[in-house]
Design an enzyme around this catalytic site. Structure first.
Site, PDB file in Angstrom:
ATOM      1  N   ASP A   2     -13.589 -38.568  98.348  1.00  0.00           N
ATOM      2  CA  ASP A   2     -13.643 -40.031  98.830  1.00  0.00           C
ATOM      3  C   ASP A   2     -13.372 -39.881 100.521  1.00  0.00           C
ATOM      4  O   ASP A   2     -12.383 -40.461 100.669  1.00  0.00           O
ATOM      5  CB  ASP A   2     -12.853 -40.986  97.876  1.00  0.00           C
ATOM      6  CG  ASP A   2     -12.966 -42.411  98.401  1.00  0.00           C
ATOM      7  OD1 ASP A   2     -13.827 -42.695  99.350  1.00  0.00           O
ATOM      8  OD2 ASP A   2     -12.132 -43.186  97.752  1.00  0.00           O
TER       9      ASP A   2
ATOM     10  N   CYS B  67     -18.341 -44.335 101.586  1.00  0.00           N
ATOM     11  CA  CYS B  67     -18.559 -45.820 102.124  1.00  0.00           C
ATOM     12  C   CYS B  67     -19.559 -45.766 103.303  1.00  0.00           C
ATOM     13  O   CYS B  67     -19.827 -46.606 103.960  1.00  0.00           O
ATOM     14  CB  CYS B  67     -17.310 -46.232 102.679  1.00  0.00           C
ATOM     15  SG  CYS B  67     -16.287 -45.152 103.649  1.00  0.00           S
TER      16      CYS B  67
END
Ligand code: SAH
Length: 408
Positions: free
Chosen positions: A309, A336
């Site tokens: 992540d 993201c």
């Protein structure tokens, strides 16, 4: 569906999609992801928020006093340090909005001077408010240029009289000439100096400066997707890279044999260790390191599933190469930034990892940002199963691995 006609939108610049119907926002994000990532596999339908307003559990508020003795609060105008007066931010938690306004009034009655970046004169630089949505705990961080805050006990008393939900107040000392919001020193002046929130039934510590996703409702959706993709049976060794305060690894730990967690930020790792203790998780190890450096210079052993992540900049070819060499059957990539995700999925593809699922999750309504969770699986060649035999030679400086046999 919400349109949120925010009166500050044109000046604030925090939201790109103000005035656009929420369903339309989701469609724009879906089109973007389909166009960008569709060549890897067909993306799933984006999971939108049930309520796209007041979702942010973290607010950074700027204050200034005017010549007439009045105070304003709000946010910095886009690309500047001019403050746009904001009485209510439509994507920020309602408690946080109310507390910001109460502090505005208290600054006036306590005659507290706000900090002037040009002259270096004044005390209060910023205020951060962090809300544990599921626990109801609230932390107020007063960022000050000097640790001496006049009448601090009375200030806290007046603040808590209006907002009993505040469980801790921290003075964060930032005495440097910097655009960073927080300084290094934290002095709790009420409560413990941190709060807890829960995600998927586990407790997570949030201290000043530590990373915690700003939309806890959708974070649960995201993490559940990630853990479901992993399909853990209890026998796996899992690597959680770019692990922040350990959230994904700790949630996965209950369904895995053991977890290795690696994160660069020292405070995040400290919180991650506290989180493991708070939840009684004993099968997780934490490393504070640059993820690429960790992967390329440590003997890690067998890993079955990798969660990663990374920040917006994505990962590195070296990290991906090192992951591929460990041959995990699955990689779960949470991103993201779809642009860097695309780049990294391309590198994984060259290393024999096929993207099987792409799940966009809307964590940031009214902004252009979108989070994506991907499942990658190691391609196994069907007609000629790859057999590799290695020998390991110790040379006193770690092991060297050499492939000495591979079936055709
Ligand atoms: N998985 C966590 C954190 C994700 S944010 C969660 O969901 O809460 C990305 C994290 O990567 C941050 O905590 C940041 O500190 C960390 N990070 C950034 N660069 C890194 C690097 N080079 N090596 C390891 N971690 C890094």
């Amino acid at each position: 569906m919400a349109k949120a006609g925010c009166p500050y939108a044109s000046k604030c610049g925090g939201c790109d999609y103000q005035g656009i119907d929420y369903i339309e926002q989701l469609r724009i994000k879906q089109d973007h992801i389909d166009g960008l990532l569709g060549s890897f596999c067909k993306p799933q339908k984006i999971i939108g928020m049930k309520d796209p307003l007041y979702y942010r559990c973290k607010a950074t508020v700027e204050y200034t006093h005017l010549k007439d003795g009045s105070y304003i609060s709000g946010v910095y105008e886009k690309n500047s340090h001019r403050i746009v007066k904001v009485d209510e931010c439509l994507i920020t938690d309602k408690h946080a909005n109310d507390i910001a306004m109460t502090i505005r009034a208290l600054l006036k009655s306590f005659k507290i001077k706000t900090y002037n970046e040009d002259t270096g004169y004044g005390l209060l630089r910023h205020v951060q408010i962090r809300v544990g949505k599921n626990t109801g705990e609230v932390m107020v961080i007063l960022v000050v240029a000097d640790p001496i805050f006049p009448s601090k006990n009375n200030f806290v008393k007046a603040l808590r009289a209006r907002h009993p939900e505040i469980t801790t107040v921290v003075l964060n000392v930032n005495d440097k000439h910097t655009t960073m919001v927080l300084g290094e020193r934290n002095i709790p002046i009420y409560g413990k100096g941190f709060i807890f929130d829960t995600l998927l039934g586990m407790k997570f510590k949030i201290s000043p400066g530590s990373f915690y996703q700003v939309n806890p409702v959708q974070t649960e959706v995201l993490y559940k997707t990630a853990v479901d993709y992993a399909g853990l049976t209890g026998n796996e060794t899992v690597l959680d890279a770019y692990s922040g305060t350990g959230t994904i690894g700790l949630i996965a730990a209950g369904s895995a044999r053991d977890v290795i967690s690696v994160e660069l930020n020292e405070n995040a790792v400290k919180d991650a260790i506290a989180n493991a203790k708070a939840n009684g998780v004993g099968n997780i190890r934490f490393y504070r390191a640059d993820a690429t450096e960790f992967m390329t210079s440590h003997e890690i052993g067998k890993v079955d599933v990798v969660f990663m992540d990374p920040p917006r900049t994505g990962s590195t070819p070296e990290f991906i190469d090192a992951v591929a060499k460990l041959k995990p059957s699955k990689v779960i990539y949470v991103s993201c930034d779809p642009e860097t995700l695309k780049r990294d999925l391309g590198i994984f593809a060259k290393k024999g990892y096929k993207t099987r699922r792409i799940q966009p999750v809307d964590m940031f309504g009214f902004t252009k940002h979108v989070e994506v969770c991907c499942l990658l699986e190691q391609l196994k060649s069907t007609n000629s199963p790859e057999k590799e035999v290695y020998y390991e030679s110790g040379n006193g400086q770690g092991f060297q691995r050499k492939c000495i046999y591979r079936s055709q």
